[in-house]
Design an enzyme around this catalytic site. Sequence first.
Site, PDB file in Angstrom:
ATOM      1  N   HIS A 147     -11.089   0.561   4.217  1.00  0.00           N
ATOM      2  CA  HIS A 147     -11.565   0.903   3.021  1.00  0.00           C
ATOM      3  C   HIS A 147     -10.458   1.150   1.902  1.00  0.00           C
ATOM      4  O   HIS A 147     -10.357   0.242   0.765  1.00  0.00           O
ATOM      5  CB  HIS A 147     -12.406   2.215   3.037  1.00  0.00           C
ATOM      6  N   GLU A 148      -9.568   1.598   2.397  1.00  0.00           N
ATOM      7  CA  GLU A 148      -8.084   1.609   1.243  1.00  0.00           C
ATOM      8  C   GLU A 148      -7.349   0.391   1.275  1.00  0.00           C
ATOM      9  O   GLU A 148      -6.859  -0.093   0.292  1.00  0.00           O
ATOM     10  CB  GLU A 148      -7.359   2.730   1.970  1.00  0.00           C
ATOM     11  N   HIS A 192      -9.139  -1.678  -1.520  1.00  0.00           N
ATOM     12  CA  HIS A 192      -8.635  -1.081  -2.580  1.00  0.00           C
ATOM     13  C   HIS A 192      -7.287  -1.906  -2.874  1.00  0.00           C
ATOM     14  O   HIS A 192      -6.870  -2.365  -3.986  1.00  0.00           O
ATOM     15  CB  HIS A 192      -8.400   0.527  -2.732  1.00  0.00           C
ATOM     16  N   GLU A 206     -14.416   0.106  -6.212  1.00  0.00           N
ATOM     17  CA  GLU A 206     -15.251   0.664  -4.893  1.00  0.00           C
ATOM     18  C   GLU A 206     -16.102  -0.830  -4.262  1.00  0.00           C
ATOM     19  O   GLU A 206     -16.350  -0.835  -3.132  1.00  0.00           O
ATOM     20  CB  GLU A 206     -16.414   1.525  -5.423  1.00  0.00           C
TER      21      GLU A 206
END
Lengths: 502, 502
Positions: free
Chosen positions: B265-266, B269, B295
Site C-alpha cells: 500500500h505505502e 503511494h 489512494e
Amino acid sequence: VGEKLQQLTTQLQQISDVNNAMAVMGWDQEVMMPEGGTKARARQLSTLARIGHEMATSEDLGDLIHAAAQEIDGAGYDSDEAALLRVAQYDYDQNMKLPVDFVAKFAQLTSEAQSIWAKARHNNDFKAFEPTLEKIFEMTRQGADFLGYTDHPYDALLNQYERGMTTAEVARIFNAHKPALIEMIAAIGEVENRVSDDVLHRDYDIDKQREFGLSVIEKLGFDFTRGRQDISTHPFCTNFSRDDVRITTRFYKDFINPALFGMIHEAGHGMYEQGVAEALDGTPLGHGTSLGVHESQSRMWENVVGRSKGFWSWAYPQLQAQFPGVLEDTDVDSFYKSINTVKRQFIRVEADELTYNLHIMLRFELECDLMTGAIKISDLPQVWNDRFEQFFGIRPPTDTLGVLQDVHWSIGLIGYFPTYALGNLLSMQYYNTAVAANPSLPAEIASGKFDTLLTWLQTNIHQHGRKYTSAELTQRVTGGQIDPAPYVAYLQNKFTDVYGLG
Amino acid sequence: VGEKLQQLTTQLQQISDVNNAMAVMGWDQEVMMPEGGTKARARQLSTLARIGHEMATSEDLGDLIHAAAQEIDGAGYDSDEAALLRVAQYDYDQNMKLPVDFVAKFAQLTSEAQSIWAKARHNNDFKAFEPTLEKIFEMTRQGADFLGYTDHPYDALLNQYERGMTTAEVARIFNAHKPALIEMIAAIGEVENRVSDDVLHRDYDIDKQREFGLSVIEKLGFDFTRGRQDISTHPFCTNFSRDDVRITTRFYKDFINPALFGMIHEAGHGMYEQGVAEALDGTPLGHGTSLGVHESQSRMWENVVGRSKGFWSWAYPQLQAQFPGVLEDTDVDSFYKSINTVKRQFIRVEADELTYNLHIMLRFELECDLMTGAIKISDLPQVWNDRFEQFFGIRPPTDTLGVLQDVHWSIGLIGYFPTYALGNLLSMQYYNTAVAANPSLPAEIASGKFDTLLTWLQTNIHQHGRKYTSAELTQRVTGGQIDPAPYVAYLQNKFTDVYGLG
C-alpha cells in the site's frame, strides 16, 4: 523580562530553529538519505541557508539587539541575559561583516571543490586540485579582510572557530611543546617494536562491536532518551537541541578502534551538548562554546578516560566476554599497550595521542605561510613533505598520503586545524582540575563509575553553553590559561610506561 | 522562459523547499527522533510553518503570478507553464482565504486535541473529548466560511483534499453503491465460517517479514535508489522530492498482513510520487494531484494486484520458502481466501475491500450532518452506533470501537474520509483501462512481471503530478467520470468466488 529582550529572544530562537532544521537535513543526508535525494537536498539546504542568513542580518535584528541591551543595562556579566546580548551582538557583527554575495560565491566554490579534491586525492594528482585550492586561499584572504584583524590575517580565521585566539598565541603554545613531542617520538622510534596493535585487527563481529560500544557510552552517561547513534561514512556529532543529539560511527570487521574510541569520542561531543542548561536551549547560547573546548570533551572521554589503564581494568573483562575466543590469549596489560601504540605514519586521522599535535602543527605553519604568501600553493607538496620529514623523520611517498589527505581546505575550513590540538591540551587541564576537586576520580573510573566526572563537567563546563568564551571558561575552571605543560607531562608519563623508556 | 515566470518559479521552488524541509523533520520525528526531541521539534516546525506561510501569502508572490500569467498568455492548457500558473493561482487564493490568526489558532487547537482524543479513546470516555470536538467543528465551520462554497459548507472541506469534488456528487456516488455493498455483506454474513484468516496469525519472524516485503515492493517497481523503507508506529508515505520517497511499516510477530499489504500500500503511494515528471520536481506541480487519486494507486497495488489470485500464484511459493515449516499445510487457494476474508467488525483500518467503503459512508454522512448542525456532537455516540448497526447489522459495544476510533477529527481532518472510498472506486476504473490497453496484464502479474502496469500508470497518471485535477485526470484516462459500477462488479465477482456464493 523586558519587552525588547522578549522580542529579541523570539527572533533569535527562530534563527536557531532554521539552523536546527538545516542540521536535521544534514544529518539525514549523511545517515539516511537515498542516493537520489542529493540534488533536491542541496536546493533545500541552500534555500534555508538564504532564509537563515537574511534573518540573522536583518536591520530589525540589529535594532532589537541595541534596544534589548539598553533594557538589560546593569545585568551581571554572568547572567544569562548579559551573555545572550554579548553573543547576539558578536554573531550579528560577524554575520554583517561578510557580504551576502561573498558568502554565496564561497559556498559555491567550496561545494564544487570538494569533489575536485576527492578525485585529486584518489588519483594522487595535486595539480588537478591546485587551481581550485589557489582560489580558495584567495577568497579566504578576502574573507579575512572582511572579518578584520590586527596582526595577522590568520587571526580572523582562528577567531571563527576559537573566539579570541590569535596566531601569535597558537604559535607560542605550539612551540612550547613541539620539541618535547619530537623528542619522545624519536625515542619511541628506536624501540617501536616493543608494542604491537595486532590484537585490534582481529575478526570482530560488527553487530557485537556496536552493542559493546553502545553499552560503554550509555555507562559513560550519553543519554539515549535525548540522543541516538547511527552509522555513517564519516563519524560526526550533530544536534537539534540539547535534547536531541545524534552521533555516528563507522564500523570495520577487522578493526575495532572506531567502535571503541570513535564512539566514545563522538559521545564526548554529544554529552557536552546534552549538558547545556535547559534555559539556553534554542538560543544562540545553546551550544558548546568553541571547537577547542568541544574537542577537549571528546578527547578527554576518548583518550584520558578511554585509553587509560583504569578504564580497561573495568572494561576489558567485558570486552573479552563480548568476543568469546577472540581475546583469550591477550591480558589487559597487553591490550592497554596495544591501544596506546605510537606510530610515525602519514595520516592525521590515524594518529595516536603522542603524534597528533605534531600533525596539527605542520598544518598550522603551512596555513599561516599560505595566508601571507610566504609559500606558494604550487610549492605546497614539496614544502609539506620537507617539513613532515623534519617533524617525523619519514617522508610521504605520495601526495595522497601528504598534502591531499584532509578534506578541510577543500570545504573552506582554514584556521580550523589548531582547535584539535588546543582541545588535547585543554582536556588534560580540565581533567586535572576535576581530579583535584575529586581525588577519587581515577579509582571511580577503574570501577566503571563515571557520574562524578560527568557531573563535574556539566557543572563547570557543559551547562554554560556559549555564555563564556573558551579563554573565559578556562580561566573560570582552571584559574589560568591554556597551557601545554600538563598534557606533555601526561604524555611523558604514559608513554614512558607503555614503551618501557626511562 | 520569460523573466517573470523565471522569478515566479524560483519563489515557488523556495516555498516547496521550506515545505520539504518540514516533511524531512516530520519523517524524522515519526521514524528516528529520540523522545527528548519532541519539544524542540514542535518549535522548529512551527517556525518553518510560519516562514512558509508568509512566503506563500506574500503580496509579491501574488503580483508575480499575475505578471507571469500575462507573460505566458496563450500557452496551451496541457503545457507545464499553463498548469503551473493555474495551480499557483489556486494555491495562492486558497492560502489567502484563511487568516493567519485562524490558521495559528486552529493548529494550536488540533495539536492539543490529539492527546485529549488519544486519552479519551484509551479510556472509552467520549465526554472527555466532546468539548474539544465541539470546538474543532465550530472552527471547521468558520474555516468553510473563509474558504467559501455555493451549496454546502462541506463542499469547502472536500475541495481541500479532492479539488472540485462536491457533497452532492459524493452522496450520489456513495448512494449508487451502498445497497450493493450492504446486500453482499449480508449474504456473506450467512456463510462467514466458510473462510478463515488464521493462517495470517501464525508465528512470523519480523526480520524475515521485512525482507520478504522489501523484495516484493522492489519487484513491483519501488525504486530504492530514490527511496527507503523504515519502521514507525503508524505507517505512512512522505517525500521530499520525486527522488527521495520514504515509506514506513509496522510489523507484528503474529500478524503478517502489515508486512505484505501495508508495505505494498505505502509503496503504491511511493511509486506515484517517484513517477512524477522530473521537470515538475520542486514546483507546486511536483506531487500527486489529490488524496483520492493517491489512494487509487496505493489500493490498486495493495488490493487489485496484491490480493489477486494471479499475484499469489507467483508470490506464494516464495512466501512459503521464506517461512519454512509455517505455511506447508496451506495451499495457495486457501491462502488466497484467507487474505480476502470479509468480516463485519467495528474498526475501519482493519476493514476488508468489501466493507471498507461502508465505513467511509458512515463517516461522510455524520460529518455532513455535524457541519450543518443536523446532529449535535453530544448525540454523536448514539447516532454513530445506530447507523453502524443499520449498515453492518452489529452494534459497537464501546465508543473506543465506535466514534472514538479515528485520529482524523482530532487533528482537524474533516472532509478527508471520502477520498479513501473514492480512491477504491478509481483504482478499478484505472486498472480496467490499463488492462483494456494491455490485455496481457493479468497474465504478466501472475508471472511476477509488473513493469507494464507501472509504466502505464507512470505515463497516464504519475508523470502529470498536479497538472490535472482528479476529475480532469479521470476524464483523460478513462474517457469518463468517477463511477462505482466497475468497483462493485469487481467485488461481486471476487467475493462470490471466495465465499462460494451462488
